[in-house]
Design an enzyme around this catalytic site. Structure first.
Site, PDB file in Angstrom:
ATOM      1  N   THR A 164       1.399  -0.992   6.047  1.00 29.54           N
ATOM      2  CA  THR A 164       1.414  -1.756   4.801  1.00 29.54           C
ATOM      3  C   THR A 164       1.800  -3.187   5.151  1.00 29.54           C
ATOM      4  O   THR A 164       2.486  -3.417   6.147  1.00 29.54           O
ATOM      5  CB  THR A 164       2.375  -1.136   3.770  1.00 29.54           C
ATOM      6  OG1 THR A 164       2.414  -1.955   2.599  1.00 29.54           O
ATOM      7  CG2 THR A 164       3.792  -0.985   4.306  1.00 29.54           C
ATOM      8  N   GLY A 165       1.338  -4.111   4.329  1.00 21.56           N
ATOM      9  CA  GLY A 165       1.635  -5.513   4.618  1.00 21.56           C
ATOM     10  C   GLY A 165       0.363  -6.328   4.518  1.00 21.56           C
ATOM     11  O   GLY A 165      -0.591  -5.925   3.828  1.00 21.56           O
ATOM     12  N   THR A 203       0.851  -1.195   0.000  1.00 28.37           N
ATOM     13  CA  THR A 203       0.000   0.000   0.000  1.00 28.37           C
ATOM     14  C   THR A 203       0.878   1.234   0.000  1.00 28.37           C
ATOM     15  O   THR A 203       1.895   1.269   0.703  1.00 28.37           O
ATOM     16  CB  THR A 203      -0.836   0.030   1.302  1.00 28.37           C
ATOM     17  OG1 THR A 203      -1.570  -1.177   1.374  1.00 28.37           O
ATOM     18  CG2 THR A 203      -1.759   1.219   1.354  1.00 28.37           C
ATOM     19  N   ARG A 212     -12.806  -8.718  -1.467  1.00 34.49           N
ATOM     20  CA  ARG A 212     -11.920  -8.736  -0.291  1.00 34.49           C
ATOM     21  C   ARG A 212     -11.418  -7.311   0.001  1.00 34.49           C
ATOM     22  O   ARG A 212     -11.006  -6.592  -0.882  1.00 34.49           O
ATOM     23  CB  ARG A 212     -10.738  -9.665  -0.551  1.00 34.49           C
ATOM     24  CG  ARG A 212      -9.692  -9.731   0.569  1.00 34.49           C
ATOM     25  CD  ARG A 212      -8.525  -8.800   0.314  1.00 34.49           C
ATOM     26  NE  ARG A 212      -7.457  -8.954   1.297  1.00 34.49           N
ATOM     27  CZ  ARG A 212      -6.464  -8.075   1.440  1.00 34.49           C
ATOM     28  NH1 ARG A 212      -6.414  -7.000   0.694  1.00 34.49           N
ATOM     29  NH2 ARG A 212      -5.523  -8.266   2.339  1.00 34.49           N
ATOM     30  N   VAL A 213     -11.459  -6.931   1.259  1.00 39.06           N
ATOM     31  CA  VAL A 213     -10.951  -5.618   1.667  1.00 39.06           C
ATOM     32  C   VAL A 213      -9.886  -5.831   2.730  1.00 39.06           C
ATOM     33  O   VAL A 213     -10.074  -6.624   3.657  1.00 39.06           O
ATOM     34  CB  VAL A 213     -12.101  -4.735   2.222  1.00 39.06           C
ATOM     35  CG1 VAL A 213     -11.558  -3.405   2.735  1.00 39.06           C
ATOM     36  CG2 VAL A 213     -13.158  -4.502   1.155  1.00 39.06           C
ATOM     37  N   GLY A 214      -8.765  -5.125   2.590  1.00 43.07           N
ATOM     38  CA  GLY A 214      -7.686  -5.227   3.572  1.00 43.07           C
ATOM     39  C   GLY A 214      -7.759  -4.111   4.594  1.00 43.07           C
ATOM     40  O   GLY A 214      -8.821  -3.509   4.826  1.00 43.07           O
ATOM     41  N   ASP A 215      -6.628  -3.820   5.207  1.00 43.18           N
ATOM     42  CA  ASP A 215      -6.579  -2.822   6.274  1.00 43.18           C
ATOM     43  C   ASP A 215      -6.593  -1.380   5.765  1.00 43.18           C
ATOM     44  O   ASP A 215      -6.957  -0.460   6.502  1.00 43.18           O
ATOM     45  CB  ASP A 215      -5.297  -3.022   7.108  1.00 43.18           C
ATOM     46  CG  ASP A 215      -4.062  -2.867   6.226  1.00 43.18           C
ATOM     47  OD1 ASP A 215      -3.940  -3.622   5.229  1.00 43.18           O
ATOM     48  OD2 ASP A 215      -3.227  -1.987   6.500  1.00 43.18           O
ATOM     49  N   GLY A 227      -2.963  -7.226   5.210  1.00 40.89           N
ATOM     50  CA  GLY A 227      -4.098  -6.582   5.872  1.00 40.89           C
ATOM     51  C   GLY A 227      -4.808  -7.468   6.867  1.00 40.89           C
ATOM     52  O   GLY A 227      -5.244  -7.012   7.927  1.00 40.89           O
TER      53      GLY A 227
END
Ligand code: GLY
Length: 316
Positions: free
Chosen positions: A203-204, A152, A180-183, A206
């Site tokens: 970042t990384g 990110t 799908r949704v990450g952080d 999520g």
């Protein structure tokens, strides 16, 4: 003394940080700086985890997540799983001005963006499509796990009036499931900023960052008096250990942090590049490496930068 400062994740942020640091030096507001700087990353086709050129989901669609937070008002705007719009960060920033409906996903986010005149664009490049095809083949042939890559772009800035903001933008996990949704668009996990303390962004992976609400955790550590470096590295170290204890493994996690005095720091459990600029530090790309469990931060060499440029533009 008047101050300003900016920190961002990954090597891909350097052009944005260079542009942003000039704007901050000229007295421009942190909100405008971050929108412009993130737009640069979103528009550059060779950055394969953000905006145009971002890698697609398992159905070969580019679904984007982005968020914007203002440290003075604590206003937040976010979009997730949005397709076919050029600059998700601008949509997130516009949403942050609203009282209700500040986090929109999928078709709802697209309908809002359309009604508000945001630029439509097919975000799938030929290069990203080819990368997807190769990966599909590789997954079948080598029986690999489909998931890969999740960088990110996160940027935090403080301007000369001591206002702060944070912005994030990503195409998320390569080969993710549709929806799908990450952080990155999730407040407290992917980002947080408070003018009275400072800001942090992650970042990384999520899925793991969200388990620890790590950006909020870093800001709270700074509130208790830790430096940005102590807060970010302390939070990553402790939470990575916790994940290993409870689940047997920890995903890749890196965090950037900036306090309201303009001091920056980072935390990471992998090798990680980031960019920073302040009145006394020209915009630079740094590399953080773990040596015997301790993080070691260096400025990247010209050779590293040349090799990076060559790698991201290499024929597929
Ligand atoms: N950190 C970005 C993501 O997991 O989507």
């Amino acid at each position: 003394m008047r101050t300003w400062g900016m920190i961002a994740t990954w090597r891909m942020a350097i052009e944005g940080v260079t542009l942003g640091s000039e704007m901050l030096k000229n007295g421009e507001k942190c909100q405008d700086v971050l929108e412009k700087a993130v737009m640069f990353v979103e528009d550059y086709p060779f950055y394969k985890s953000v905006g145009y050129g971002g890698l697609p989901n398992e159905e070969c669609e580019v679904e984007l997540d982005a968020a914007f937070m203002d440290g003075k008002t604590l206003s937040i705007g976010a979009v997730a799983s949005i397709k076919d719009f050029k600059n998700p960060i601008s949509i997130a920033r516009k949403l942050s001005a609203d009282r209700y409906n500040i986090f929109l996903v999928g078709a709802g986010a697209e309908s809002y963006a359309h009604k508000n005149g945001f630029v439509r664009q097919n975000m799938l490049t030929e290069r990203a499509r080819k990368t997807w095809e190769l990966r599909v083949k590789e997954i079948k042939e080598k029986n690999l796990s489909p998931y890969d890559g999740h960088d990110t772009v996160c940027m935090i800035a403080i301007d000369q009036e001591k206002d702060m903001a944070v912005a994030t933008s990503t195409s998320g996990l390569f080969m993710k499931k549709k929806g799908r949704v990450g952080d990155s668009p999730v407040s407290g996990s992917g980002f947080y900023v408070d003018n009275e303390i400072g800001g942090a962004a992650a970042t990384g992976l999520g899925e793991d960052i969200m388990k620890g609400c790590l950006s909020y955790e870093v800001v709270q550590r700074m509130k208790k008096g830790e430096t940005p470096q102590e807060a970010a590295q302390g939070a990553v170290d402790e939470f990575s250990k916790e994940l290993i204890k409870r689940r047997g493994k920890a995903g890749e996690i890196s965090i950037v942090a900036l306090n309201n005095k303009g001091d920056w720091g980072i935390g990471t459990n992998v090798e990680f590049t980031f960019c920073a600029a302040t009145p006394t530090e020209q915009p630079k790309v740094y590399i953080a490496k773990l040596v015997d469990g301790k993080v070691n931060i260096e400025i990247t060499s010209e050779e590293y930068m040349r090799a990076y440029k060559e790698k991201i533009q290499r024929e597929i």
